[in-house]
Design a protein around this motif. Structure first.
Motif, PDB file in Angstrom:
ATOM      1  N   UNK A  73       0.786  -1.231   0.000  1.00  9.28           N
ATOM      2  CA  UNK A  73       0.000   0.000   0.000  1.00  9.28           C
ATOM      3  C   UNK A  73       0.815   1.276   0.000  1.00  9.28           C
ATOM      4  N   UNK A  74       2.129   1.199  -0.011  1.00 10.01           N
ATOM      5  CA  UNK A  74       2.980   2.388  -0.150  1.00 10.01           C
ATOM      6  C   UNK A  74       4.280   1.986  -0.850  1.00 10.01           C
ATOM      7  N   UNK A  75       4.166   1.429  -2.052  1.00  5.01           N
ATOM      8  CA  UNK A  75       5.373   0.950  -2.733  1.00  5.01           C
ATOM      9  C   UNK A  75       6.203   2.089  -3.314  1.00  5.01           C
ATOM     10  N   UNK A  76       7.497   1.844  -3.501  1.00  4.44           N
ATOM     11  CA  UNK A  76       8.320   2.848  -4.180  1.00  4.44           C
ATOM     12  C   UNK A  76       7.927   2.898  -5.662  1.00  4.44           C
ATOM     13  N   UNK A  77       8.272   3.994  -6.309  1.00  2.00           N
ATOM     14  CA  UNK A  77       7.939   4.129  -7.734  1.00  2.00           C
ATOM     15  C   UNK A  77       8.597   3.029  -8.561  1.00  2.00           C
ATOM     16  N   UNK A  78       9.838   2.674  -8.201  1.00  2.00           N
ATOM     17  CA  UNK A  78      10.554   1.587  -8.865  1.00  2.00           C
ATOM     18  C   UNK A  78      10.825   0.508  -7.823  1.00  2.00           C
ATOM     19  N   UNK A  79      10.445  -0.719  -8.141  1.00  2.00           N
ATOM     20  CA  UNK A  79      10.590  -1.842  -7.205  1.00  2.00           C
ATOM     21  C   UNK A  79      12.005  -1.923  -6.643  1.00  2.00           C
ATOM     22  N   UNK A  80      12.115  -1.911  -5.294  1.00  2.00           N
ATOM     23  CA  UNK A  80      13.392  -2.110  -4.633  1.00  2.00           C
ATOM     24  C   UNK A  80      14.312  -0.904  -4.578  1.00  2.00           C
ATOM     25  N   UNK A  81      13.805   0.282  -4.989  1.00  2.00           N
ATOM     26  CA  UNK A  81      14.654   1.468  -5.071  1.00  2.00           C
ATOM     27  C   UNK A  81      13.978   2.637  -4.347  1.00  2.00           C
ATOM     28  N   UNK A  82      14.757   3.351  -3.527  1.00  2.00           N
ATOM     29  CA  UNK A  82      14.238   4.519  -2.815  1.00  2.00           C
ATOM     30  C   UNK A  82      13.828   5.600  -3.808  1.00  2.00           C
ATOM     31  N   UNK A  83      12.649   6.191  -3.572  1.00  2.00           N
ATOM     32  CA  UNK A  83      12.112   7.209  -4.479  1.00  2.00           C
ATOM     33  C   UNK A  83      12.990   8.453  -4.582  1.00  2.00           C
ATOM     34  N   UNK A  84      13.622   8.865  -3.485  1.00  2.00           N
ATOM     35  CA  UNK A  84      14.369  10.118  -3.494  1.00  2.00           C
ATOM     36  C   UNK A  84      15.821   9.975  -3.921  1.00  2.00           C
ATOM     37  N   UNK A  85      16.473   8.896  -3.495  1.00  2.00           N
ATOM     38  CA  UNK A  85      17.909   8.773  -3.767  1.00  2.00           C
ATOM     39  C   UNK A  85      18.247   7.780  -4.871  1.00  2.00           C
ATOM     40  N   UNK A  86      17.325   6.873  -5.181  1.00  2.00           N
ATOM     41  CA  UNK A  86      17.619   5.827  -6.158  1.00  2.00           C
ATOM     42  C   UNK A  86      18.461   4.708  -5.575  1.00  2.00           C
TER      43      UNK A  86
END
Length: 156
Positions: A73-86
């Motif tokens: 219910x709160x996934x990152x935009x890309x699976x397994x990767x932090x939204x802000x830092x990558x």
């Protein structure tokens, strides 16, 4: 079904936090809390074991920042990767399914006497369900009936 002491509202005679999610977890903690304040209300959420295990096991974190993601219910935009830092996300050892299951079993055993204590005092209110948006209106109604509304400075 899981019994989880979730929230406490203290009497007005002594200072006590208005909400202490998941506390006390043991009878010893409950007795120590008795020495600080008198509770008027204890809310217990009855949540199925599998629901808790699935939700906790879906938790991943960004170690450097502490940001928490839930793959359901709160996934990152890309699976397994932090939204802000990558940077990569990690799953803590205690969030892995087998560790979560063991932790929940241990907690249930420790919390059962706490639930019984508050039930015997007549201050335990239990709510069952799997979805916050379905349980919350009932919890809110109870809290609203027990706690006076906070008025703004203009309303005084």
């Amino acid at each position: 079904v899981w019994l989880h002491p979730c929230c406490f509202a203290a009497s007005h005679s002594n200072f006590c936090p208005a909400a202490c999610p998941g506390f006390p977890r043991t009878l010893g903690q409950a007795k120590a809390l008795d020495g600080i304040c008198e509770l008027d209300l204890v809310i217990s959420l009855n949540i199925p074991f599998e629901t808790l295990k699935d939700r906790l096991s879906a938790r991943w974190v960004h170690p450097a920042s502490g940001r928490v993601y839930n793959m359901d219910f709160n996934p990152p935009h890309t699976q397994g990767v932090d939204d802000l830092t990558g940077e990569p996300l990690v799953q803590r050892e205690d969030d892995r399914p087998e560790a979560v299951a063991a932790r929940l079993r241990k907690y249930k055993d420790a919390a059962k006497p706490v639930i019984e204590l508050y039930k015997s005092r007549g201050i335990l209110h239990s709510f069952s369900g799997t979805e916050t948006n379905k349980i919350w209106p009932y919890v809110y109604t109870l809290l609203s009936s027990k706690i006076p509304p906070v008025l703004s400075d203009e309303e005084h």
